[in-house]
Design a protein around this motif. Structure first.
Motif, mmCIF file in Angstrom:
data_model
loop_
_atom_site.group_PDB
_atom_site.id
_atom_site.type_symbol
_atom_site.label_atom_id
_atom_site.label_comp_id
_atom_site.label_asym_id
_atom_site.label_seq_id
_atom_site.Cartn_x
_atom_site.Cartn_y
_atom_site.Cartn_z
ATOM 1 N N LEU A 1 71.313 69.433 43.916
ATOM 2 C CA LEU A 1 70.879 70.187 42.737
ATOM 3 C C LEU A 1 71.594 71.540 42.673
ATOM 4 O O LEU A 1 72.049 71.943 41.607
ATOM 5 C CB LEU A 1 69.358 70.395 42.769
ATOM 6 C CG LEU A 1 68.528 69.138 42.531
ATOM 7 C CD1 LEU A 1 67.046 69.471 42.514
ATOM 8 C CD2 LEU A 1 68.917 68.450 41.226
ATOM 9 N N SER B 1 74.581 71.656 39.869
ATOM 10 C CA SER B 1 74.236 72.452 38.695
ATOM 11 C C SER B 1 75.180 73.644 38.578
ATOM 12 O O SER B 1 75.624 73.993 37.484
ATOM 13 C CB SER B 1 72.783 72.921 38.764
ATOM 14 O OG SER B 1 72.620 73.886 39.773
ATOM 15 N N TRP C 1 71.876 81.435 38.068
ATOM 16 C CA TRP C 1 70.534 81.369 38.625
ATOM 17 C C TRP C 1 69.474 81.773 37.588
ATOM 18 O O TRP C 1 68.459 81.100 37.441
ATOM 19 C CB TRP C 1 70.454 82.276 39.864
ATOM 20 C CG TRP C 1 69.177 82.148 40.627
ATOM 21 C CD1 TRP C 1 68.088 82.969 40.551
ATOM 22 C CD2 TRP C 1 68.827 81.124 41.566
ATOM 23 N NE1 TRP C 1 67.100 82.532 41.381
ATOM 24 C CE2 TRP C 1 67.530 81.398 42.030
ATOM 25 C CE3 TRP C 1 69.508 80.008 42.073
ATOM 26 C CZ2 TRP C 1 66.881 80.593 42.967
ATOM 27 C CZ3 TRP C 1 68.861 79.215 43.007
ATOM 28 C CH2 TRP C 1 67.567 79.511 43.434
ATOM 29 N N LEU D 1 69.874 77.919 35.273
ATOM 30 C CA LEU D 1 68.903 77.014 35.901
ATOM 31 C C LEU D 1 67.606 76.814 35.100
ATOM 32 O O LEU D 1 67.152 75.674 34.964
ATOM 33 C CB LEU D 1 68.582 77.475 37.325
ATOM 34 C CG LEU D 1 69.626 77.129 38.384
ATOM 35 C CD1 LEU D 1 69.107 77.467 39.772
ATOM 36 C CD2 LEU D 1 70.021 75.654 38.326
ATOM 37 N N PRO D 2 66.997 77.888 34.555
ATOM 38 C CA PRO D 2 65.746 77.651 33.814
ATOM 39 C C PRO D 2 65.943 76.692 32.637
ATOM 40 O O PRO D 2 65.076 75.852 32.371
ATOM 41 C CB PRO D 2 65.366 79.050 33.321
ATOM 42 C CG PRO D 2 66.042 79.991 34.249
ATOM 43 C CD PRO D 2 67.311 79.322 34.656
ATOM 44 N N LEU E 1 68.293 74.412 32.437
ATOM 45 C CA LEU E 1 68.758 73.096 32.911
ATOM 46 C C LEU E 1 67.645 72.262 33.543
ATOM 47 O O LEU E 1 67.900 71.175 34.049
ATOM 48 C CB LEU E 1 69.879 73.283 33.942
ATOM 49 C CG LEU E 1 71.210 73.815 33.421
ATOM 50 C CD1 LEU E 1 72.157 74.095 34.581
ATOM 51 C CD2 LEU E 1 71.850 72.812 32.473
ATOM 52 N N ARG E 2 66.441 72.767 33.514
ATOM 53 C CA ARG E 2 65.364 72.123 34.264
ATOM 54 C C ARG E 2 65.213 70.612 34.011
ATOM 55 O O ARG E 2 65.088 69.850 34.971
ATOM 56 C CB ARG E 2 64.045 72.847 34.016
ATOM 57 C CG ARG E 2 63.263 73.008 35.296
ATOM 58 C CD ARG E 2 61.990 73.801 35.089
ATOM 59 N NE ARG E 2 62.214 75.231 35.154
ATOM 60 C CZ ARG E 2 61.437 76.134 34.528
ATOM 61 N NH1 ARG E 2 60.432 75.744 33.775
ATOM 62 N NH2 ARG E 2 61.673 77.410 34.664
ATOM 63 N N PRO E 3 65.240 70.152 32.742
ATOM 64 C CA PRO E 3 65.104 68.695 32.543
ATOM 65 C C PRO E 3 66.214 67.892 33.225
ATOM 66 O O PRO E 3 65.951 66.841 33.815
ATOM 67 C CB PRO E 3 65.181 68.541 31.022
ATOM 68 C CG PRO E 3 64.811 69.875 30.480
ATOM 69 C CD PRO E 3 65.297 70.884 31.470
ATOM 70 N N LEU F 1 67.869 68.859 35.838
ATOM 71 C CA LEU F 1 67.621 68.956 37.281
ATOM 72 C C LEU F 1 66.560 67.951 37.705
ATOM 73 O O LEU F 1 66.660 67.334 38.768
ATOM 74 C CB LEU F 1 67.167 70.370 37.645
ATOM 75 C CG LEU F 1 68.207 71.483 37.526
ATOM 76 C CD1 LEU F 1 67.536 72.848 37.621
ATOM 77 C CD2 LEU F 1 69.264 71.345 38.614
ATOM 78 N N ALA F 2 65.538 67.778 36.861
ATOM 79 C CA ALA F 2 64.467 66.831 37.189
ATOM 80 C C ALA F 2 65.035 65.427 37.333
ATOM 81 O O ALA F 2 64.752 64.725 38.312
ATOM 82 C CB ALA F 2 63.388 66.862 36.111
#
Lengths: 308, 277
Positions: free
Chosen positions: B87, B91, B185, B189-190, B192-194, B196-197
């Protein structure tokens, strides 16, 4: 005036290039891990594998250069050819029913039906289950004496089959594991493909008086061709690398008559149970050639079949 | 009349689909049946088809026969470590490829796509030899480190970041004095959360189930992962199928829970990924 202007411009330019390069540093650092890992664990092993395959080596003692001997032995090695034939036969036995059933399931799911989400989850669960677990479970279903399948055969008055002592029985058991694990996955992908076909096309065809089979063969299949190609290629690459199913079901030897000896299982057996590293590397190359060849053939067949 | 025909049609579609569901689910049912009965109950005619009371005894036998708890912890550790690394690295690289221009970007991305073509089975033997030289044979480093960053994940992250990360957000971050890594960061990242999941679930399932490479490289029988432990169990105790099944059940359940937690979105993403490529 103009001279100094140019001079300072150059000076600034130099400084800027240097600054820009430094500015790119974090960017390159961000993408570097993948390239470094690939160079060490992906690219280098390919060349190294060629080097190893020119040697006779047990992995511990000194390497002995033998030139092309490993490859000469490979093309005349009966077991290797058996493993190729087994792999191809199991691939055909699994891929054809798998893709056909997947297409049928995708059609059924595409017909504006309730609980579609729940169906998709149910069909997908086999795909996230470990192959080792599946092979253990299927081993009990196809058991020679008290397997579930034999109990069923017995209950309906048929002869029992020694599934795992029989060359075809072993292949059926392996193929059915592949079908069970991958049909849902392929159905989900076909469903996504079907949903991306605009409904207008179907309406227009209906208005023009096309029948359901005509719509299926003239609209659905041609428009689905890229997706079908994707599934055929992925199942080719996956099918050529079959290992866990036969290894758990019938062991490293490939079972009675070596009926479950696939190409990767043979590689594993030679390289890691008999410590024939040089020969294992050569089998790896043989495997690679066959995967490329077979993928190319499948690619052409699917491309052609849709064009008509 | 038309209504009746329609509902019959609907029902028959459900009927056909339910047959498929039954086939999909049956092996799990059978696994539970076997692990809750004794081997004698199963290996007779006709076999018991319902649940029995012997689950705890069978689990006890598993725990006595192999180091199940140890390999369970190993597998959790390897899966978590692998997922966290993937991850982070994927990412970061995907975000960078999507939102920044730099010399060589196109060529480097093409090279990345080209690595999809490199066949894994070619490198089994040399990879083992490399691991032996590094002293990583038998160690979990051999499992985790080569796969810390991968082309699929970077490709996936890039596709998602292209649409999801807005340039004005990045500009705002720059004005606030964020460097590259802080942009990734705090801004990347916030959003990209889906993605990342999906990548997280995918990586943990894949790592949890991986068998071939752990079997090759984990030569110390006391330091193995669950899949290798299962294969030992069936190899040694093939006569006590109920016990083997109880082990299989325990090794399978965590994964099915992880999958069911995010299943709908996960399946949609799998399909979208296939269609896109």
């Amino acid at each position: 005036m103009s001279v100094t202007g140019i001079a300072t411009g150059r000076e600034e330019g130099k400084g800027r290039t240097w600054q820009r390069a430094a500015g790119y540093l974090p960017v390159y650092a961000s993408i570097a891990p993948f390239y470094i890992l690939f160079a060490v664990f992906g690219l280098f092993p390919i060349f190294f594998s060629l080097y190893i395959s020119f040697h006779s080596w047990d992995g511990i003692g000194p390497m002995r250069f033998v030139g092309l001997e490993q490859f000469e032995y490979l093309v005349t090695d009966n077991n290797f050819w058996i493993s190729i034939v087994n792999t191809l036969v199991i691939w055909i036995m699994s891929t054809i029913p798998m893709l056909f059933l997947a297409l049928v399931i995708a059609f059924l799911l595409n017909s504006q039906i309730r609980y579609r989400g729940a169906y998709r989850v149910a069909y997908f669960i086999p795909n996230v289950t470990s192959i080792v677990a599946i092979a253990i479970i299927f081993g009990s279903i196809f058991g020679n004496h008290f397997g579930l399948l034999n109990s069923v055969l017995h209950a309906i008055g048929l002869h029992q089959v020694q599934w795992l002592n029989n060359p075809w029985g072993i292949k059926v058991a392996i193929a059915s594991m592949v079908v069970w694990r991958w049909t849902g996955y392929n159905a989900i992908i076909y469903l996504a493909g079907l949903q991306s076909i605009p409904g207008v096309l179907y309406e227009a065809a209906r208005v023009d008086g096309a029948s359901t089979p005509q719509i299926f063969f003239r609209i659905t299949i041609p428009l689905l061709r890229p997706v079908i190609l994707f599934t055929v290629i992925t199942s080719t690459i996956g099918g050529m690398q079959l290992f866990t199913e036969p290894q758990i079901l019938v062991g490293n030897s490939g079972g009675p008559g070596q009926a479950g000896l696939t190409m990767v299982l043979y590689l594993y057996q030679q390289a890691f149970t008999k410590n024939l590293f040089g020969y294992g590397a050569a089998i790896g190359w043989g495997l690679f050639v066959i995967i490329v060849l077979f993928s190319a053939i499948n690619w052409r067949v699917v491309q052609r079949a849709g064009v008509r | 009349m038309a209504l009746v025909v329609r509902s019959i049609k609907r029902l028959s579609v459900h009927f056909l689909l339910l047959i498929g569901v039954a086939i999909s689910i049956f092996p799990f049912y059978w696994m539970v049946v076997m692990s809750t009965n004794t081997t004698g109950d199963i290996f007779r005619f006709p076999p018991k088809m319902g649940f029995g009371p012997h689950l705890l005894t069978n689990i006890q036998h598993v725990l006595q026969s192999i180091n199940f708890a140890g390999s369970f912890i190993n597998t959790v550790g390897v899966s978590v470590a692998q997922t966290v690394f993937v991850l982070l690295f994927d990412s970061l690289a995907g975000f960078t490829f999507a939102k920044f221009d730099f010399p060589g970007r196109k060529v480097l991305f093409l090279i990345l796509l080209g690595t999809f073509m490199v066949p894994a089975q070619l490198s089994t033997v040399p990879l083992f030899v490399i691991m032996a030289h590094l002293g990583w044979v038998g160690s979990f480093k051999a499992l985790v480190i080569p796969g810390m960053a991968n082309a699929f994940g970077i490709f996936w992250m890039r596709q998602y970041a292209q649409g999801a990360v807005h340039d004005d957000l990045l500009d705002a971050g720059r004005i606030d004095g964020c460097g590259h890594f802080r942009l990734w960061w705090h801004v990347g990242l916030p959003v990209l959360r889906p993605a990342l999941a999906f990548l997280g679930i995918f990586t943990s399932i894949y790592t949890w189930n991986d068998y071939f490479w752990p079997l090759v490289v984990l030569i110390n029988p006391n330091r193995i992962t669950l899949q290798v432990a299962l294969s030992q169990l069936i190899g040694i105790y093939s006569t006590d199928y109920s016990m083997v099944m109880a082990g299989t059940l325990m090794a399978t359940i965590p994964l099915i829970i992880v999958f069911l937690l995010g299943s709908r979105q996960f399946i949609a993403d799998i399909a979208a990924g296939a269609i896109r490529s």
